[in-house]
Design a protein around this motif. Structure first.
Motif, mmCIF file in Angstrom:
data_model
loop_
_atom_site.group_PDB
_atom_site.id
_atom_site.type_symbol
_atom_site.label_atom_id
_atom_site.label_comp_id
_atom_site.label_asym_id
_atom_site.label_seq_id
_atom_site.Cartn_x
_atom_site.Cartn_y
_atom_site.Cartn_z
ATOM 1 N N PRO A 116 33.828 47.743 37.307
ATOM 2 C CA PRO A 116 34.709 48.901 37.373
ATOM 3 C C PRO A 116 35.498 49.054 36.076
ATOM 4 O O PRO A 116 35.853 48.069 35.438
ATOM 5 N N VAL A 117 35.773 50.295 35.705
ATOM 6 C CA VAL A 117 36.692 50.562 34.602
ATOM 7 C C VAL A 117 38.077 50.189 35.119
ATOM 8 O O VAL A 117 38.494 50.665 36.180
ATOM 9 N N PRO A 118 38.784 49.317 34.397
ATOM 10 C CA PRO A 118 40.105 48.887 34.888
ATOM 11 C C PRO A 118 41.057 50.064 35.071
ATOM 12 O O PRO A 118 41.082 50.990 34.258
ATOM 13 N N ALA A 119 41.818 50.009 36.153
ATOM 14 C CA ALA A 119 42.823 51.047 36.405
ATOM 15 C C ALA A 119 43.998 50.840 35.458
ATOM 16 O O ALA A 119 44.297 49.724 35.053
ATOM 17 N N GLY A 120 44.642 51.934 35.114
ATOM 18 C CA GLY A 120 45.774 51.847 34.202
ATOM 19 C C GLY A 120 45.306 51.642 32.772
ATOM 20 O O GLY A 120 44.129 51.444 32.500
ATOM 21 N N GLY A 121 46.208 51.692 31.858
ATOM 22 C CA GLY A 121 45.845 51.491 30.465
ATOM 23 C C GLY A 121 45.174 52.717 29.869
ATOM 24 O O GLY A 121 44.946 53.727 30.538
ATOM 25 N N LEU A 122 44.871 52.625 28.594
ATOM 26 C CA LEU A 122 44.270 53.733 27.868
ATOM 27 C C LEU A 122 42.751 53.686 27.954
ATOM 28 O O LEU A 122 42.147 52.636 27.697
ATOM 29 N N LEU A 123 42.151 54.810 28.298
ATOM 30 C CA LEU A 123 40.692 54.866 28.362
ATOM 31 C C LEU A 123 40.065 54.628 26.993
ATOM 32 O O LEU A 123 38.973 54.072 26.896
ATOM 33 N N SER A 124 40.748 55.023 25.931
ATOM 34 C CA SER A 124 40.234 54.774 24.585
ATOM 35 C C SER A 124 40.117 53.274 24.311
ATOM 36 O O SER A 124 39.191 52.832 23.618
ATOM 37 N N GLU A 125 41.019 52.477 24.878
ATOM 38 C CA GLU A 125 40.937 51.025 24.713
ATOM 39 C C GLU A 125 39.761 50.448 25.496
ATOM 40 O O GLU A 125 39.122 49.506 25.046
ATOM 41 N N VAL A 126 39.478 51.016 26.669
ATOM 42 C CA VAL A 126 38.322 50.582 27.454
ATOM 43 C C VAL A 126 37.046 50.828 26.655
ATOM 44 O O VAL A 126 36.173 49.961 26.570
#
Length: 192
Positions: A116-126
């Motif tokens: 899963p894409v981690p919740a919270g944080g910046l999507l650009s960092e993901v």
């Protein structure tokens, strides 16, 4: 770049030589398919590399949507649907792609890890983390290539890597590579 995969899970006592023969007979059909970066004809066999199932699960990296659509809606996919029923086809938008040090070698194993894409944080960092992981995998000894993609409908990342031999230096489901068609592999974007 677009990633795509469907999985056909087969009975525990299924003769997997049937899949090997199918790929040996039909694998060449996509060797010159326009818009296809690469297709890996993947198989998991129950009890091999920790697999709990027998499964045929090709994985694709498409250079163009037109190539993918012509495959699905008027091409060889009809044979899969006719022979096994119509499987659910997973699709991901490409994030990163890197050739490995063994890029000119034949791939023998593939590793696919979904998370899963981690919740919270910046999507650009993901995305940046996925690109770094792709580079790390591609830099490992024996790596043929590595890719990362995301399904924003499920918010799921997929990391995919190919390996020339031995034990892959990646975590996830391990598949045997039966054949690889790569007519436009050189056109896959290095970062998306």
């Amino acid at each position: 770049m677009h990633a795509m995969q469907y999985e056909i899970t087969l009975p525990a006592d299924y003769d997997m030589e049937i899949i090997r023969r199918r790929v040996a007979h039909k694998g060449h059909l996509l060797d010159e398919w326009r818009g296809l970066g690469l297709k890996t004809y993947l198989m998991r066999e129950r009890g091999v590399h920790g697999s709990p199932v027998n499964q045929y699960a090709p994985f694709y990296l498409w250079h163009t949507l037109a190539g993918m659509n012509s495959f699905l809606w008027g091409g060889p996919f009809q044979g899969v649907a006719d022979d096994f029923g119509r499987p659910s086809v997973r699709q991901w938008s490409g994030l990163a792609y890197e050739e490995g040090g063994a890029a000119r070698s034949s791939a023998r194993l593939a590793v696919r890890r979904r998370q899963p894409v981690p919740a919270g944080g910046l999507l650009s960092e993901v995305m940046a983390d996925a690109a770094r992981e792709t580079g790390r995998l591609a830099g490992e000894d024996g790596a043929v290539l590595a890719a990362a993609a995301v399904d924003t409908g499920r918010w799921e990342l997929v990391h995919f890597s190919l390996w020339e031999h031995g034990t892959p230096k990646a975590e996830g489901d391990v598949f045997e590579v039966l054949h690889m068609s790569a007519p436009e592999r050189d056109r896959l974007a290095r970062s998306c």
